[in-house]
Design an enzyme around this catalytic site. Structure first.
Site, PDB file in Angstrom:
ATOM      1  N   HIS A   1      -9.503  34.704  25.249  1.00 60.68           N
ATOM      2  CA  HIS A   1     -10.075  35.700  26.162  1.00 60.68           C
ATOM      3  C   HIS A   1     -10.031  35.207  27.607  1.00 60.68           C
ATOM      4  CE1 HIS A   1     -12.556  37.809  22.767  1.00 60.68           C
ATOM      5  NE2 HIS A   1     -11.261  37.759  22.524  1.00 60.68           N
TER       6      HIS A   1
ATOM      7  N   ASP B   1     -11.522  33.383  21.139  1.00 64.10           N
ATOM      8  CA  ASP B   1     -12.378  33.738  22.274  1.00 64.10           C
ATOM      9  C   ASP B   1     -11.949  32.855  23.445  1.00 64.10           C
ATOM     10  OD1 ASP B   1     -14.646  34.511  23.936  1.00 64.10           O
ATOM     11  OD2 ASP B   1     -15.667  35.112  22.115  1.00 64.10           O
TER      12      ASP B   1
END
Length: 602
Positions: A428, A395
């Protein structure tokens, strides 16, 4: 030793003042390094870390000389070759840049080792310029190394590194027995354990070859905390914790260090096929999953969700709130995490919550592609440094959070962060602001970083109801390549598919302002995402403002998409090899926005 903290606001003010008082040529060629300092707790009985500010224009700087007690002991580049896990990847990145397309970062840190315990030392730094000349000395840092600490090995309390014995009780007994200033050593071996509880004035040292492996039993992670005081959901303990159920105030804990060349493995997910990195090293990879597949893909994640569902909780809430992170330090004044490798959390990696004077140095994050596997998160925390680290995350790599909704107005912002000399792979976003922006994210300086394969370089995300936002953000002197999406995104349209936090919507909507992006190169991105994407909601009078983008080279990217922006400038941005269209500029509703001095007419 005195703990040295810093204010990025004052550092930036110093740089600005210098530029105002000097001609550009003098500032670029004659300025001594500024604000040489020792990061919080980055010292012990045999070593000390040094960091310093660099000027806005580093184009004429090739290196820095390090002096100990007036004697030259080496160059920052050589020092980083030896001590920084990020440096080999940074060197490989530039070695592959045969066309010399990218901005060259400078290294602004050094580790001095081999010192004597309880001994006074003085350090200075000089700038080395392209013509071979050097600057005057920086300010002098005078320090005293610590005494040799009392050391407790966890095997003294019965811990067994066989990979199967549950060592929670034995390791906790060792921690509890640790007197002020003590060091807990974890030797080589795989030590399986449930949640452990750290305390003030201690060092947890994972020796080379040591692994703390998280238990896969949900019962080994008792209920521990709420992410915010105004929410109802309770989260389980992490593998390593400094948490007090009765207090989250800064100073509840003090002076906690987690160091060493060992591994902290959360045992969260099954592994997928390993990968090879840029240096040919094996990279562990984890199965990409979500709340619909956790029962198939998870280990600890699977068991924690199943245990919560068995009590009557719905699967989405269980998945969002009942998975453990790897490290959670809350209410800590002075924390230092260095040199360890972070792997496979059931949820997030490292979390600093409501803490101040916190430093991450030379940490290797290997959490790709674990769902929600952030690298390091700072929630409502102040005085932050992250440097020399390597991120390959499932992430966001470095994330800032500051609460949600109207109740976040009672919280402190996340403020005064300095991120430098890091290497970012998958994630991300490399530097991420939000989505929890309620109390504000303020004064973040990200500089001299290298980013490759990440989705986004600078990612600012929120939603109007969350409130707050971010300002005082500087992202500069960095290089990006092979991005999965785009260089910069600023959006108020973020929605978390796993989000279940209950909060009262903010009365004043979120927005982002006072951003500077400067001296940045971007080479190649995949997909069709705009290279620079900015969206607010001008229909509801929610505008972003005071953005300055300057001195950027972008190649092999898609055109920009910019709307809901006011009072902003784009100067000296050069585009080549556009992936689509003939113009790099696409503007929606904007006001008082210029490109190279010319007002944009949508």
């Amino acid at each position: 030793m005195k703990v040295i903290t810093f204010s990025r606001r004052s550092a930036l003010a110093s740089i600005v003042a210098t530029c105002l008082m000097s001609t550009p040529a003098l500032a670029a060629t004659a300025q001594a390094p500024q604000k040489l300092q020792i990061p919080t707790l980055s010292y012990d009985d045999h070593s000390v870390m040094l960091v310093w500010d660099t000027p806005e224009d580093t184009s004429n700087i090739t290196d820095y000389q390090i002096y100990q007690n007036g004697q030259l002991i080496g160059l920052a580049s050589q020092n980083n070759d030896k001590n920084s896990p990020a440096k080999p990847y940074i060197s490989a990145f530039y070695k592959s840049d045969a066309a010399n397309f990218h901005h060259r970062i400078v290294l602004q840190n050094a580790k001095v080792d081999g010192l004597k315990a309880g001994t006074d030392y003085q350090f200075t730094v000089r700038t080395v310029y392209a013509d071979g000349t050097t600057s005057n000395d920086s300010n002098t840092v005078t320090t005293t190394t610590t005494a040799v600490p009392k050391v407790i090995n966890i095997t003294q309390y019965g811990a067994k590194g066989d990979g199967t014995t549950l060592n929670t009780s034995a390791i906790q007994k060792a921690i509890d027995a640790c007197p002020t200033g003590c060091r807990i050593d974890v030797p080589a071996g795989v030590f399986k354990t449930g949640a452990l509880w750290l305390k003030s004035d201690m060092t947890l040292n994972l020796l080379q070859g040591a692994t703390l492996l998280g238990s896969d039993n949900a019962a080994d992670y008792p209920d521990a905390y709420k992410i915010y005081s105004y929410v109802s959901q309770v989260r389980p303990a992490s593998l390593l914790n400094a948490i007090d159920k009765n207090s989250s105030a800064v100073g509840t804990f003090k002076n906690i260090r987690i160091v060493g060349k060992g591994i902290i493995d959360g045992n969260g997910w099954k592994r997928s096929a390993d990968a090879k990195d840029e240096l040919g090293n094996t990279l562990p990879q984890y199965v990409k999953s979500d709340n619909s597949k956790v029962s198939k893909d998870g280990i600890l994640a699977k068991n924690q969700v199943a245990a919560a569902v068995a009590t009557g909780m719905d699967t989405k809430t269980a998945y969002s709130q009942r998975r453990s992170s790897l490290v959670t330090l809350r209410g800590v004044q002075n924390a230092y995490i260095a040199d360890v490798t972070i792997r496979n959390p059931a949820n997030h990696g490292i979390m600093f919550l409501e803490s101040e004077n916190v430093v991450e140095n030379s940490v290797i994050h290997q959490t790709f592609n674990a769902n929600n596997g952030d690298g390091v998160e700072f929630g409502n925390s102040q005085n932050i440094m992250v440097f020399n680290s390597v991120f390959d995350t499932g992430d966001d790599s470095i994330n800032f959070a500051a609460g949600m909704g109207q109740d976040a107005q009672k919280q402190e912002p996340s403020q005064n962060a300095w991120l430098f000399n890091n290497f970012f792979r998958h994630g991300h976003g490399a530097v991420v602001l939000g989505s929890h922006t309620g109390a504000g994210i303020v004064d973040v300086l990200a500089e001299n970083n290298v980013i490759t394969q990440n989705d986004v370089g600078l990612r600012a995300k929120s939603a109007p109801a969350i409130g707050g936002g971010a300002h005082g953000i500087v992202f500069r002197n960095s290089a990006m390549k092979n991005l999965a999406k785009q260089a910069v995104i600023v959006t108020l349209s973020y929605a978390d598919n796993n989000g279940t936090i209950d909060y009262t919507p903010a009365k004043v909507p979120a927005r982002f302002y006072d951003f500077t992006v400067k001296n940045v190169t971007v080479q190649d991105s995949t997909g069709s995402n705009p290279a620079i994407e900015i969206t607010g909601d001008s229909s509801k009078d929610i505008w972003h403002s005071q953005f300055i983008f300057s001195n950027m080279k972008l190649s092999g990217v898609s055109p920009t998409s910019i709307s809901d922006l006011s009072d902003s400038q784009f100067n000296n941005l050069t585009f080549s090899n556009l992936r689509s269209g003939s113009s790099p500029w696409k503007f929606g509703t904007v006001k008082n926005v210029t490109v190279d001095g010319k007002t944009v007419t949508p």
